[in-house]
Design an enzyme around this catalytic site. Structure first.
Site, PDB file in Angstrom:
ATOM      1  N   HIS A 146      -3.378  -8.173 -16.727  1.00  0.00           N
ATOM      2  CA  HIS A 146      -4.763  -7.897 -17.341  1.00  0.00           C
ATOM      3  C   HIS A 146      -5.006  -6.311 -17.433  1.00  0.00           C
ATOM      4  CE1 HIS A 146      -8.485  -8.918 -19.162  1.00  0.00           C
ATOM      5  NE2 HIS A 146      -9.092  -8.576 -18.100  1.00  0.00           N
ATOM      6  N   GLU A 191       0.758  -1.207   0.079  1.00  0.00           N
ATOM      7  CA  GLU A 191      -0.206   0.018   0.037  1.00  0.00           C
ATOM      8  C   GLU A 191       0.838   1.448  -0.013  1.00  0.00           C
ATOM      9  OE1 GLU A 191      -3.118   2.670   0.287  1.00  0.00           O
ATOM     10  OE2 GLU A 191      -2.961   0.520  -0.435  1.00  0.00           O
ATOM     11  N   HIS A 228     -11.767   5.493  -8.118  1.00  0.00           N
ATOM     12  CA  HIS A 228     -10.426   5.514  -8.002  1.00  0.00           C
ATOM     13  C   HIS A 228      -9.578   4.804  -8.998  1.00  0.00           C
ATOM     14  CE1 HIS A 228      -6.672   6.753  -5.891  1.00  0.00           C
ATOM     15  NE2 HIS A 228      -6.412   5.635  -5.558  1.00  0.00           N
TER      16      HIS A 228
END
Length: 333
Positions: free
Chosen positions: A312, A70, A135
């Site tokens: 992806h 994060e 987001h």
């Protein structure tokens, strides 16, 4: 001295940095690290991942690997924010030389600021699918604006040097409408992919493809699946939807992929016959398109391996860039 060449290099670096941010965001999401740091902008009250925490102050235990996932994402995103600010500065200083209005860089800066707010709400609202998807779309919007700026600068430079040999497409051409419609389809599909991921619906059909639970039309709840609401105080980590709702989301994403693949393949084949730069862009589009579809199928059949799922997301961004490049070239022709 601000000149188109240095401006292009900074824009190119910003595009690359945004791609890295998008990939890191995908990796953070796929490793369930979105709440690795339960506060914002720091991590357990510090600017870096702490060695240990007070269990009385924070309800979530410290998982260092998730916290670092994060925080690295935040560090790189923060760096991108400063680069965008520098781009605005360069645009203002070199406005006459660059022939670029400040409108687009200002919109870009506003998008990045709103992205920071969405990043905060992602944590404080406990991974609300609506916020996390927004987001994600904000990241793709940032990428699109930077790419469009780079294309504008490149187009201006080519015209100044009289080195643009692309075929001219008349303003009334249906190909312009076709390209814009293709861009719309890609954007919708990116939203569906984000909605699938944030609702933990990527494996809602198990590892079966092209069928779903041995059926071509499984039990699905589209109303619940696409209910764009947020309930305060709910922890959305690992999802809260029942299986029929997740299946509806996943199945819609599959159908969307089929539509986008078919349409963009036809558009690419049509552009191959135009020649010049359009032919080169069409080849790039088709390579990215086939790669993206292959990665999507592998995601399902291999049980969502992190490497494949991250790629992806990257190829979704590359598909958007290829489509934008084609659209920009057609519009400017």
């Amino acid at each position: 001295m601000i000149n188109p060449k240095s401006y292009s290099k900074v824009l190119g670096f910003a595009v690359l940095l945004t791609l890295i941010v998008i990939v890191l965001g995908a990796y953070t999401r796929l490793t369930d690290s979105g709440l690795g740091c339960p506060d914002w902008p720091g991590c357990y009250g510090q600017l870096s991942v702490p060695e240990n925490i007070s269990t009385h102050e924070y309800q979530r235990p410290l998982e260092k690997h998730k916290a670092w996932n994060e925080m690295i994402h935040r560090y790189v995103a923060g760096t991108l924010g400063f680069v965008v600010l520098f781009i605005l500065f360069m645009t203002i200083r070199g406005k006459n030389v660059l022939k670029q209005s400040v409108g687009l860089p200002l919109l870009l800066l506003a998008t990045v600021i709103f992205q920071a707010l969405l990043g905060m709400w992602t944590v404080t609202l406990l991974l609300s699918p609506l916020i996390v998807t927004a987001h994600l779309l904000g990241g793709f919007t940032t990428l699109s604006l930077l790419w469009w700026l780079w294309l504008n600068n490149r187009s201006t430079t080519l015209h100044s040097n009289n080195s643009d040999s692309s075929p001219v497409i008349h303003k009334s051409s249906l190909l312009k409408i076709a390209a814009l419609f293709g861009l719309l389809l890609v954007i919708i599909q990116i939203f569906l992919g984000g909605w699938t991921s944030t609702n933990y619906a990527a494996l809602a059909c198990g590892t079966q493809f092209p069928s779903c639970f041995n059926s071509w039309w499984p039990d699905m709840d589209f109303v619940k699946g696409f209910e764009l609401t947020h309930e305060s105080g709910v922890d959305y980590e690992f999802g809260v939807l029942e299986s029929p709702a997740r299946t509806a989301i996943h199945y819609t994403h599959r159908m969307g992929a089929l539509v986008v693949f078919s349409y963009m393949m036809l558009l690419g084949i049509r552009l191959l016959s135009v020649g010049g730069t359009f032919s080169k862009l069409a080849k790039l589009l088709l390579v990215v398109l086939f790669s993206q579809v292959s990665l999507g199928i592998m995601n399902v059949m291999l049980g969502l391996p992190i490497a494949v799922a991250t790629l992806h997301t990257l190829f979704a961004a590359l598909l958007l860039l290829a489509t934008l490049a084609i659209t920009h070239r057609i519009i400017k022709s």
